[in-house]
Every structure is written in structure tokens, then in C-alpha cells.
Design an enzyme around this catalytic site. Sequence first.
Site, PDB file in Angstrom:
ATOM      1  CE  LYS A 229      23.398  76.874  91.086  1.00  0.00           C
ATOM      2  NZ  LYS A 229      24.189  76.624  89.861  1.00  0.00           N
ATOM      3  CG  ASN A 230      25.696  73.136  91.096  1.00  0.00           C
ATOM      4  OD1 ASN A 230      24.966  73.925  90.489  1.00  0.00           O
ATOM      5  ND2 ASN A 230      26.883  73.478  91.565  1.00  0.00           N
TER       6      ASN A 230
ATOM      7  CB  CYS B 146      30.651  83.178  82.638  1.00  0.00           C
ATOM      8  SG  CYS B 146      31.697  82.157  83.640  1.00  0.00           S
TER       9      CYS B 146
ATOM     10  NE  ARG C  30      32.315  78.165  84.858  1.00  0.00           N
ATOM     11  CZ  ARG C  30      31.247  78.212  85.641  1.00  0.00           C
ATOM     12  NH1 ARG C  30      30.734  79.374  85.979  1.00  0.00           N
ATOM     13  NH2 ARG C  30      30.690  77.113  86.086  1.00  0.00           N
TER      14      ARG C  30
ATOM     15  CG  ASP D 102      30.259  76.495  93.580  1.00  0.00           C
ATOM     16  OD1 ASP D 102      30.870  77.269  92.837  1.00  0.00           O
ATOM     17  OD2 ASP D 102      29.458  75.628  93.149  1.00  0.00           O
TER      18      ASP D 102
ATOM     19  NE  ARG E 271      22.468  81.956  87.473  1.00  0.00           N
ATOM     20  CZ  ARG E 271      23.679  81.643  87.048  1.00  0.00           C
ATOM     21  NH1 ARG E 271      24.594  82.595  86.934  1.00  0.00           N
ATOM     22  NH2 ARG E 271      23.998  80.417  86.712  1.00  0.00           N
TER      23      ARG E 271
END
Length: 423
Positions: free
Chosen positions: A22-23, A120, A125, A310, A402
Amino acid sequence: MDRLRINGGKRLEGVARISGAKNAALPMLAATLLADGEHTVTNVPDLADVRTMLRLLGRIGAYGERGNGRGRHRVTVEVSTDIDPVAEYDLVKTMRASVLVLGPLLARHGRARVSLPGGCAIGARPIDLHLQGLSALGANIRLAHGYVEAKARRLKGGRFVFDTVTVTGTENVLMAAVLAKGTSVLENCAREPEVVELARALVTMGARIEGIGTETMVVRGVEKDALSPMKRAICPDRIEAGTLAIATAITGGDVTLTECEPRHLDALTEKLREAGAEISSLEGSMRVKGPPRPCSVDMRTTPYPGFPTDMQAQLMALCSIANGSSVISEQVFENRFMHVSELGRMGANVRVDGHTAHVKGVERLSGAPVMATDLRASASLVLAGLRAEGSTIVQRVYHLDRGYERLEAKLRKLGADIRRLRQ
Ligand code: UD1
């Protein structure tokens, strides 16, 4: 809202294929805005965040299309000069990474209007370093009505030192520097594999970047027409691979992960070995054998090549049933322990003191209804549910959707008793 029901206690066994990252996909899709024409990106995971990025590109005027059936991991994006360089609040608030269009839009079209992401779940952030980096390249930046308004007839090469290592900040400024006039020197850059992938993709498009994978990247700006559309495959998702590796370890299982990049997982594999797992890596695959009960491990999150933030929540799930006490220190984000109270509802014994969590391993977790507040926190609750006695219901699965492609289907194929309850 969908929920997941997990009946714990099943040992995971078999083979799981890792999806594209994803990233890496998000910045690569944003980078398409740098060159007109038809871009083709393969191994793109089918995820809510990727759909959001495609929606955003579509609103800007760069139309992305995903293939069907077996071709569904192939995305084409058609970019023309007829664009509206705006990222509205409604999309940016659902996905912070939307801010990645700022650098390419500004560099390619001389202006961009991008909503500020706002707070968030894992802390404030800010994007101050993205903006400072773009200013160092000559952008005129103004904040008005919750939006960043950036302008520059043409960006100019400059020198910028990132005060803190930032992944999307490095990516944004890097993409902008590609079309600046002259040479840019970017220091204290993030070295995450996804940043490296983006830089390599930019080079295939015609960008001139030196120092890829190091803290200092030197970008020699090129003219617009020197760039051509991208044809590129997304690298494997190291966080998905790591999550499945911990799922194997926490259930005492035996799983081979294929189409992954073990080199990107060194910090995690070191910790899993310390916890008693056996890990063997081959080119593109990794076999994990979990111990009956893991040993405790201490860990602190740091930018790559350190232990990824993560994966902090998932490792904490493992530590919660370990033999002994673990100390987990979160150094990247200010508020990333929201999974602690939910793990506590399953019987975990965790005490948080500032940026540090003290985890006293318990012999067993017990299934419970739990609710996650962010993507990786949700993953940690799923992992705890796999080990827990009885049934765990994980609510707000949209967080998982997500960032994980068909996680429950992959876990079920490995023998987990996990079902999606649709609502
Ligand atoms: C990216 C990843 C996310 C991961 C994170 C850290 C994507 C799409 N997301 O997020 O999954 O958890 O890296 O590895 O790639 N900071 C500032 N000012 C800035 C930018 C960042 O102070 O302008 C701070 C942040 O608050 C945070 C730290 O820098 O404390 C690192 O954040 P950053 O690397 O920017 O995270 P993201 O790029 O948003």
C-alpha cells in the site's frame, strides 16, 4: 459496518502470497501526475486507500482504471494537461496520504490547492516538513481556509534537511525536485523501501536521482518533456508479510510467505527469532515456524531499517502472551497505543507510561468484542483473537480494509476460523 468473528486457538499452516505494498502504491500513483500519457502500474493491491487515491486522481483529471478478474492488480492512469490541481478535504480527511499529490502537482502545473489533513488517531501528524521542503525549492506557500495553496512558476533546485525523518515528506519533496530547475540536495531522507521504490520508479520515468536508499538524495532537475509515463510493478508489502509472520508465531504455526521481500523484514525477523520462532528465508519467500509459547522481547520503533512503527501493535499482541515481560517503546508517533486498552479487554496485562508500554505476558487471552481505532491496531486485535480462547469480534473492520487485501481470506486459507459478518 462489517465485523470480523474469530474463534481462536487454530494453528496457522500453509502458504500465503503477499500483496503489493500500500505505502509504495500510493506515492507511485501520485507520481503519475508528473508526466502526461498512459501509466501502467502492476501488483497494485485492491484496498480502500488505493481506491481513494484513484478517486482523488480522477477528480484532478487523471483517470485511473483497474483491470478485471486476474488483471485486477493492474492499474492504468491516463494523465493529460487538462487538470484541476485540487485535493478536497472530503478525500484528504479519509486518507492523509492524499497530501502526496502536492509535490507533483506543484512541480508539473505550477500550482496546487490541497486540504490540510488535520489530526488523526495516532497523533497530530503535521505536514510542516513537506511544506518547508517545498519552500526550500522556491514554492510560495500560503495556508488559507484549511487548505495549503502552493505556487511556483518553476521550482528551483535547493538544499533541504528534514528535521525529522518523514516518509511521505521525503516522497513529496523528492517528486517536486524531479522537475525543479537545477540540483536539489535532500538530507536526512527516509530510507524506507517504499521511498526507494518511488525513487527508482521516478528514474525509470526519466528523473535523475543519486543516493537512492541513503540519507542524502541529490536530484538533478529535468525538463517536463524529459519525463515519460511509468511502467512499474509495486514491491511486496512488508507490513502485510510481517503481520502474517506474527500471526504464524502467535499461533505456533508453520507458514511460508511467498512473493515477499525478506530483506525488508530484518528488524522483525530478529525479534521473532528472539521470541523463539524459526525463520528461514529464500529469495522471495520466508518460512516461519512459531514456538508453542513465545518468549518476551523488548523493542523500540525507529525509522527504517529499525523496527517499523506499523508493526508495533502486532508485536505487542505477541508479547501479551509471551513468557516474561517485554518493554515496547514507540519513538515515531506520539499516540500509538490505542490498542492497549482493547488488548486489555482480552486479558492482556499492559501498562503504558508515556512512549513506553510494559507488557507482562499472560498464559492465555480470552476472546471478547473489541473495537479498533486505526489500521495496525485492528491487525493487532485480529492476531490476539487468533490466539485467544473463545470468540473475538473485531468491530470497525473498515480500518483493516484500508490497508490489508483480503486479510481474513488469507488467514482462513491458513486454517484460521475467521468470518466477516456483514451489516
Ligand atoms: C508513513 C506511512 C505510515 C507509517 C509512517 C512511519 C505512508 C502512506 N504511510 O506515514 O504507514 O506509519 O510513515 O513509518 O507511507 N512529521 C512531522 N512533520 C512532517 C511530517 C512528519 O513532524 O511534516 C512527524 C510525524 O508526526 C511523525 C514522524 O514525523 O512523528 C514520522 O511520520 P511520517 O514518516 O511523516 O509518517 P507518514 O509519512 O505520514
